[in-house]
Design a protein around this motif. Structure first.
Motif, PDB file in Angstrom:
ATOM      1  N   THR A 508      16.945  -4.861  -2.584  1.00 11.73           N
ATOM      2  CA  THR A 508      15.520  -4.563  -2.425  1.00 11.73           C
ATOM      3  C   THR A 508      14.668  -5.762  -2.816  1.00 11.73           C
ATOM      4  O   THR A 508      13.662  -6.075  -2.154  1.00 11.73           O
ATOM      5  CB  THR A 508      15.140  -3.347  -3.281  1.00 11.73           C
ATOM      6  N   TYR A 511      14.567  -8.199  -0.121  1.00 13.69           N
ATOM      7  CA  TYR A 511      13.635  -7.796   0.939  1.00 13.69           C
ATOM      8  C   TYR A 511      12.189  -8.061   0.535  1.00 13.69           C
ATOM      9  O   TYR A 511      11.383  -8.571   1.323  1.00 13.69           O
ATOM     10  CB  TYR A 511      13.839  -6.316   1.246  1.00 13.69           C
ATOM     11  N   LEU A 512      11.864  -7.756  -0.734  1.00 13.76           N
ATOM     12  CA  LEU A 512      10.486  -7.928  -1.186  1.00 13.76           C
ATOM     13  C   LEU A 512      10.086  -9.400  -1.253  1.00 13.76           C
ATOM     14  O   LEU A 512       8.905  -9.739  -1.092  1.00 13.76           O
ATOM     15  CB  LEU A 512      10.304  -7.278  -2.562  1.00 13.76           C
ATOM     16  N   GLN A 515       8.342 -10.392   1.812  1.00 15.71           N
ATOM     17  CA  GLN A 515       7.202  -9.590   2.218  1.00 15.71           C
ATOM     18  C   GLN A 515       5.948 -10.010   1.449  1.00 15.71           C
ATOM     19  O   GLN A 515       6.006 -10.702   0.425  1.00 15.71           O
ATOM     20  CB  GLN A 515       7.481  -8.095   1.980  1.00 15.71           C
ATOM     21  N   ILE A 520       1.799  -4.648   0.873  1.00 15.59           N
ATOM     22  CA  ILE A 520       2.550  -3.425   0.581  1.00 15.59           C
ATOM     23  C   ILE A 520       1.782  -2.561  -0.409  1.00 15.59           C
ATOM     24  O   ILE A 520       1.722  -1.325  -0.275  1.00 15.59           O
ATOM     25  CB  ILE A 520       3.941  -3.783   0.037  1.00 15.59           C
ATOM     26  N   GLU A 523      -0.882  -0.750   1.381  1.00 10.88           N
ATOM     27  CA  GLU A 523      -0.339   0.372   2.151  1.00 10.88           C
ATOM     28  C   GLU A 523      -0.050   1.558   1.240  1.00 10.88           C
ATOM     29  O   GLU A 523      -0.269   2.716   1.626  1.00 10.88           O
ATOM     30  CB  GLU A 523       0.928  -0.075   2.877  1.00 10.88           C
ATOM     31  N   LYS A 539       9.456   3.122   7.429  1.00  8.85           N
ATOM     32  CA  LYS A 539       9.274   1.728   7.826  1.00  8.85           C
ATOM     33  C   LYS A 539      10.034   0.782   6.905  1.00  8.85           C
ATOM     34  O   LYS A 539      10.850  -0.035   7.352  1.00  8.85           O
ATOM     35  CB  LYS A 539       7.783   1.391   7.831  1.00  8.85           C
ATOM     36  N   HIS A 540       9.793   0.898   5.618  1.00  5.52           N
ATOM     37  CA  HIS A 540      10.420  -0.031   4.682  1.00  5.52           C
ATOM     38  C   HIS A 540      11.891   0.316   4.448  1.00  5.52           C
ATOM     39  O   HIS A 540      12.682  -0.574   4.148  1.00  5.52           O
ATOM     40  CB  HIS A 540       9.654  -0.030   3.366  1.00  5.52           C
ATOM     41  N   ASN A 543      13.810  -1.458   7.125  1.00  7.04           N
ATOM     42  CA  ASN A 543      13.861  -2.898   6.867  1.00  7.04           C
ATOM     43  C   ASN A 543      14.832  -3.231   5.746  1.00  7.04           C
ATOM     44  O   ASN A 543      15.510  -4.270   5.783  1.00  7.04           O
ATOM     45  CB  ASN A 543      12.462  -3.406   6.517  1.00  7.04           C
ATOM     46  N   ILE A 544      14.925  -2.372   4.749  1.00  8.17           N
ATOM     47  CA  ILE A 544      15.883  -2.614   3.659  1.00  8.17           C
ATOM     48  C   ILE A 544      17.313  -2.488   4.166  1.00  8.17           C
ATOM     49  O   ILE A 544      18.204  -3.246   3.760  1.00  8.17           O
ATOM     50  CB  ILE A 544      15.607  -1.647   2.495  1.00  8.17           C
TER      51      ILE A 544
END
Length: 574
Positions: A508, A511-512, A515, A520, A523, A539-540, A543-544
């Motif tokens: 994670t 991934y972050l 981004q 985020i 959101e 959505k996330h 992506n993860i």
């Protein structure tokens, strides 16, 4: 059970589930406040108590409300005095106020409190077309399955996805729903699309039949005029390494067979016959080895995705069986017949000369094989003995063992023929034939065993497996490695398989890092309803999962780069 529930029929259906709690003797008696709860379009999560003199031990419960009217106006009944039902505030504050208690039934001296938890249960999601419409499809499948052209796909939405192949960074896919809609737009209806599919399948079948007929005609043409195919690059493998050793052995053993056969015809010696058969067996078996080497370098195809490297082991296995049947079997047969029906032996001078020449030639081939094995063993970091016993190069092993057996067989045949010359007794010559057959049988048994072990999928050395495992375990994204399997698929190529327990926090964070955290956070602050929360998580979450797949690709690539012998890596997510 509930006195207040039994007064009249409610238009609201209650479902109550109970769970066992502590016994009555462990709880202090108290008088709870009666409670009513219902739901209409909102979530209530209340703690309340209801009296019951019959229940001895009850605990946390769950109540679900089902309205028969659907208007949300259903409620609990009024009390006998005509007062309204208590509100939630009254219910929550009821523990602090005294309230009248229903008269206890005869024989019961204590009351028991019933705790009820009122909460709404999240509705189970029904996964329908809303989710399956997000499935991806590649351009090749879209054209094959939906009979579309490349120009039809240019108008559709294109999505870049992570590639499963090492040589490409990403590839383009399309939404399956868009492709289906485009196919219906092009062909007009499902029936027309089905007819076009069937028509194309028929054309494809006729095309395959035409290819088969053309291949047959080409084969007949080659058989008639000769194969004029240009020289293949495969011939280069016979100029170095195991191929060179095998070709040298074929030439020398072929000459040895010819001269030994002449010596047997001239002398009639059983030992010389065994040696001639021995050389013939060696020549044929090494021809099989050459065929196996040429086939093992073929590129993988759709039918054999891992290649043809095992062809060397198959050829060596057949060679071992051939040595046993052709070499050992005929030598034993000829030796036994010599013992049962001894024949006088002519002059052995020419036999000695041919055996001496055979000893020199077989010894030269043996030295070539030994040097090649020493070089390969040093390259792989193992000893000469381990290299031979593990059958890392089956073709060179066969040449080594056959030539070693040939040298020992020549010495044995020469000794037995010498005893026959000194004593005039052909019995020793027959014993020499049996000895050569036993030697060939031993070599063939060793070859059959080692090559069978290799074909069954033998694991690589434990030290090498530990090295590969430590490489994965030292990665910060990996928590643990389980069920590790590393097998030799031939020609020092390794297939590695393991189950990997990934650290979700590291994945994670990976991934972050790619981004915009502020975006985020914005959101998250905009999420107000369950639907918006679901869309955010979907959505996330997707992506993860893609990031996790990229981590798997990275680990596989590192394993192959640091260990060139590892050709195939299968990492399963635990």
């Amino acid at each position: 059970m509930f006195p207040s529930l039994a007064q009249r029929q409610w238009p609201v259906l209650y479902r109550v589930s109970w769970q066992h709690r502590a016994s009555l003797s462990q709880r202090s008696p108290r008088v709870p406040q009666l409670c009513y709860g219902w739901q209409s379009g909102s979530v209530h999560n209340l703690w309340c108590s209801l009296p019951d003199c019959r229940v001895a031990s009850l605990g946390l419960g769950q109540v679900q409300f089902y309205s028969t009217s659907g208007s949300g106006k259903d409620g609990p009944p009024n009390q006998g005095s005509g007062t309204d039902a208590p509100t939630a505030e009254n219910v929550l504050s009821g523990a602090a106020k005294p309230s009248p208690v229903s008269p206890a039934r005869p024989g019961l001296t204590k009351t028991e409190a019933i705790q009820v938890k009122v909460r709404a249960v999240l509705k189970k999601r029904e996964y329908g077309l809303k989710y399956t419409q997000n499935n991806f499809i590649t351009a090749v499948r879209a054209m094959n399955e939906f009979c579309l052209k490349p120009s039809d796909l240019e108008q559709l939405r294109k999505i870049r996805r992570r590639s499963p192949h090492d040589d490409t960074e990403a590839f383009t896919v399309f939404l399956r729903s868009d492709v289906e809609a485009k196919a219906l737009d092009v062909w007009g209806s499902h029936e027309a699309l089905t007819r076009e599919r069937n028509l194309r399948k028929e054309v494809e079948r006729e095309y395959e039949e035409s290819i088969f007929r053309n291949q047959q005609l080409l084969k007949e043409y080659k058989d008639f005029w000769g194969n004029t195919k240009p020289r293949s690059g495969k011939r280069g493998i016979f100029l170095q390494g195991p191929g060179k050793v095998v070709m040298v052995a074929i030439c020398i053993n072929g000459l040895n067979f010819f001269f030994k056969l002449l010596a047997w015809v001239y002398t009639g010696s059983a030992s010389m016959f065994s040696e001639a058969i021995h050389s013939l067996a060696d020549t044929c078996n090494q021809g099989l080895l050459a065929l196996g080497i040429s086939q093992s370098v073929r590129n993988p195809d759709a039918v054999h995705p891992y290649g043809f490297s095992n062809m060397r082991y198959i050829a060596s296995l057949i060679s071992g069986v051939g040595i046993f049947m052709m070499g050992a079997g005929l030598s034993w047969y000829h030796g036994i017949m010599g013992l049962l029906h001894p024949q006088p032996i002519e002059s052995l001078l020419w036999a000695y000369c041919i055996l001496a020449g055979s000893l020199v030639s077989e010894g030269a081939t043996l030295l070539v094989a030994i040097n090649e094995i020493k070089k390969s063993a040093h390259l792989h970091g193992v000893s000469f003995y381990e290299y031979v016993m593990q059958s890392r190069d089956p073709s060179t092993n066969v040449v080594l063992l056959e030539d070693a057996a040939a040298v020992l067989g020549v010495i044995m045949a020469s000794g037995c023929m010498g005893l026959t010359s000194l004593t005039g007794n052909p019995f020793y010559d027959s014993l020499g034939s049996l000895g050569v057959g036993t030697l060939l049988g031993t070599v063939s048994a060793f070859l059959i065993y080692t090559n069978t072990e290799a074909l069954l999928g033998r694991s690589i050395q434990a030290e090498h497996v530990q090295k590969l495992t430590e490489l994965l375990e030292n990665d910060p994204a990996v928590r643990a490695i389980h069920d590790v399997k590393a097998t030799d698929i031939g020609l020092s190529k390794v297939r590695f398989k393991a189950e990997v327990d990934f650290d979700g926090r590291v994945v994670t964070r990976s991934y972050l890092e790619k981004q915009d955290i502020d975006q985020i956070l914005s959101e998250i602050q905009q999420v107000k309803t369950p639907e918006e929360l679901e869309n955010f998580m979907l959505k996330h979450g997707e992506n993860i999962i893609d990031t996790l797949g990229a981590e798997v690709d990275r680990l596989e690539k590192e394993l192959k780069q640091r260990n060139p012998e590892v050709r195939h890596v299968d990492l399963e997510i635990l």
